[in-house]
Motif scaffolding. Sequence first.
Motif, mmCIF file in Angstrom:
data_model
loop_
_atom_site.group_PDB
_atom_site.id
_atom_site.type_symbol
_atom_site.label_atom_id
_atom_site.label_comp_id
_atom_site.label_asym_id
_atom_site.label_seq_id
_atom_site.Cartn_x
_atom_site.Cartn_y
_atom_site.Cartn_z
ATOM 1 N N VAL A 234 11.284 13.141 8.217
ATOM 2 C CA VAL A 234 12.620 12.567 8.377
ATOM 3 C C VAL A 234 13.001 12.493 9.847
ATOM 4 O O VAL A 234 13.505 11.469 10.322
ATOM 5 C CB VAL A 234 13.641 13.404 7.575
ATOM 6 C CG1 VAL A 234 15.068 13.049 7.973
ATOM 7 C CG2 VAL A 234 13.450 13.181 6.083
ATOM 8 N N LEU B 59 20.471 12.398 6.999
ATOM 9 C CA LEU B 59 20.767 12.563 5.576
ATOM 10 C C LEU B 59 20.329 11.337 4.777
ATOM 11 O O LEU B 59 19.747 11.462 3.687
ATOM 12 C CB LEU B 59 22.265 12.816 5.391
ATOM 13 C CG LEU B 59 22.734 13.123 3.978
ATOM 14 C CD1 LEU B 59 22.069 14.391 3.446
ATOM 15 C CD2 LEU B 59 24.252 13.269 3.928
ATOM 16 N N ALA C 13 16.597 11.426 4.537
ATOM 17 C CA ALA C 13 16.159 12.494 3.630
ATOM 18 C C ALA C 13 16.270 12.053 2.178
ATOM 19 O O ALA C 13 15.406 12.351 1.346
ATOM 20 C CB ALA C 13 16.992 13.747 3.868
ATOM 21 N N ARG C 14 17.307 11.322 1.850
ATOM 22 C CA ARG C 14 17.475 10.847 0.470
ATOM 23 C C ARG C 14 16.439 9.773 0.131
ATOM 24 O O ARG C 14 15.961 9.714 -1.009
ATOM 25 C CB ARG C 14 18.897 10.326 0.285
ATOM 26 C CG ARG C 14 19.932 11.446 0.291
ATOM 27 C CD ARG C 14 21.356 10.940 0.331
ATOM 28 N NE ARG C 14 22.295 12.054 0.274
ATOM 29 C CZ ARG C 14 23.609 11.930 0.454
ATOM 30 N NH1 ARG C 14 24.133 10.724 0.716
ATOM 31 N NH2 ARG C 14 24.392 12.991 0.385
ATOM 32 N N ARG C 15 16.096 8.928 1.102
ATOM 33 C CA ARG C 15 15.026 7.960 0.853
ATOM 34 C C ARG C 15 13.690 8.672 0.666
ATOM 35 O O ARG C 15 12.879 8.277 -0.176
ATOM 36 C CB ARG C 15 14.953 6.965 2.019
ATOM 37 C CG ARG C 15 15.994 5.873 1.974
ATOM 38 C CD ARG C 15 15.700 4.790 2.991
ATOM 39 N NE ARG C 15 15.969 5.234 4.334
ATOM 40 C CZ ARG C 15 17.121 5.049 4.966
ATOM 41 N NH1 ARG C 15 18.120 4.443 4.341
ATOM 42 N NH2 ARG C 15 17.287 5.463 6.204
ATOM 43 N N HIS C 16 13.464 9.707 1.450
ATOM 44 C CA HIS C 16 12.225 10.483 1.308
ATOM 45 C C HIS C 16 12.152 11.118 -0.076
ATOM 46 O O HIS C 16 11.089 11.102 -0.718
ATOM 47 C CB HIS C 16 12.177 11.563 2.392
ATOM 48 C CG HIS C 16 10.961 12.429 2.322
ATOM 49 N ND1 HIS C 16 9.807 12.152 3.021
ATOM 50 C CD2 HIS C 16 10.700 13.565 1.615
ATOM 51 C CE1 HIS C 16 8.894 13.077 2.763
ATOM 52 N NE2 HIS C 16 9.411 13.943 1.914
ATOM 53 N N LEU C 17 13.251 11.667 -0.556
ATOM 54 C CA LEU C 17 13.256 12.308 -1.872
ATOM 55 C C LEU C 17 13.061 11.284 -2.987
ATOM 56 O O LEU C 17 12.393 11.572 -3.981
ATOM 57 C CB LEU C 17 14.566 13.074 -2.068
ATOM 58 C CG LEU C 17 14.746 14.329 -1.212
ATOM 59 C CD1 LEU C 17 16.146 14.904 -1.380
ATOM 60 C CD2 LEU C 17 13.698 15.374 -1.588
ATOM 61 N N ARG D 289 17.169 14.663 -7.975
ATOM 62 C CA ARG D 289 16.891 15.753 -7.036
ATOM 63 C C ARG D 289 17.811 16.939 -7.298
ATOM 64 O O ARG D 289 18.923 16.784 -7.827
ATOM 65 C CB ARG D 289 17.076 15.276 -5.595
ATOM 66 C CG ARG D 289 18.508 14.863 -5.257
ATOM 67 C CD ARG D 289 18.632 14.485 -3.791
ATOM 68 N NE ARG D 289 19.993 14.112 -3.435
ATOM 69 C CZ ARG D 289 20.475 12.891 -3.492
ATOM 70 N NH1 ARG D 289 19.692 11.903 -3.887
ATOM 71 N NH2 ARG D 289 21.731 12.631 -3.153
ATOM 72 N N ASP E 201 18.737 17.571 -0.251
ATOM 73 C CA ASP E 201 18.795 16.678 0.909
ATOM 74 C C ASP E 201 19.421 17.376 2.110
ATOM 75 O O ASP E 201 18.967 17.213 3.250
ATOM 76 C CB ASP E 201 19.560 15.405 0.560
ATOM 77 C CG ASP E 201 20.895 15.699 -0.115
ATOM 78 O OD1 ASP E 201 21.162 16.876 -0.435
ATOM 79 O OD2 ASP E 201 21.667 14.747 -0.335
ATOM 80 N N ASP E 202 20.447 18.200 1.883
ATOM 81 C CA ASP E 202 21.060 18.939 2.981
ATOM 82 C C ASP E 202 20.115 19.990 3.549
ATOM 83 O O ASP E 202 20.116 20.254 4.761
ATOM 84 C CB ASP E 202 22.354 19.610 2.512
ATOM 85 C CG ASP E 202 23.484 18.615 2.336
ATOM 86 O OD1 ASP E 202 23.720 17.812 3.247
ATOM 87 O OD2 ASP E 202 24.121 18.629 1.271
#
Length: 237
Positions: free
Chosen positions: A127, A146, A149-153, A162, A167-168
């Motif tokens: 990220v 952030l 991170a959400r795209r990665h998840l 998730r 994400d945090d």
Amino acid sequence: MEIAGVPHELIRWTSRRSDQIAACLTELEHEYVTAVDDDGTSRFLRVVSERARTKLNRIAAKMTRPPKQKARPLAQLRAWWKASAILISGVAADVINSLLEYARAAAAAIRARGAAVVDVALAAVDVAATVFVMNSGGRFHRRHLLAEARRHLALALRGRRRNLGLDDRIVTAAIATYCLDISEPKTSRGQQPGYRLYTARWALSGLPARRPPIPAPDPDRQPPADPGAPNGPRHPE
């Protein structure tokens, strides 16, 4: 755009707009390379540059844009879409009638192949690196981390829901390990975590220095230079 479980023939049926743009773009490119001035010289380059192709693509999209239709109820639009897809796309009617079930089954099979555990440390470096590269000057805010991170998840979990706060956790790990706070707040709002400005922590001293680009004239308005012409201006003797 492709969706798992949706037949490719049905996707092609919905891409008629892009086919129209592509056909119009081909005609515009031919006109571009064959255009001449009154004296018979070429108005543009004989080869379409990427910059010119981007402009021509916008023109083609505007030229082929269909007129706006009168608003209709959603139920009527869905009925028209289903009937048209069955008649024109070539996909079996039972597949179109059960399209949602096909997509859900394909999604379940994809999720079964993906791991349900996320490596927070690995996600943090991925990220941070992505946000550093994608933002101008390598500077970014927490919200950029952030979002990435959400795209990665979404990619790692294959669409699974998730865990709350994951994400945090990735963002916190990225800031603590790979990010450097370069904020110079002048107001109380600028001191809040969401307004802090960051850059990557890793050293970039080993990279060669980049010279600022030299502005060049637009080549799309000039014909190719004569190979026998002098390279520079002539000075009086």
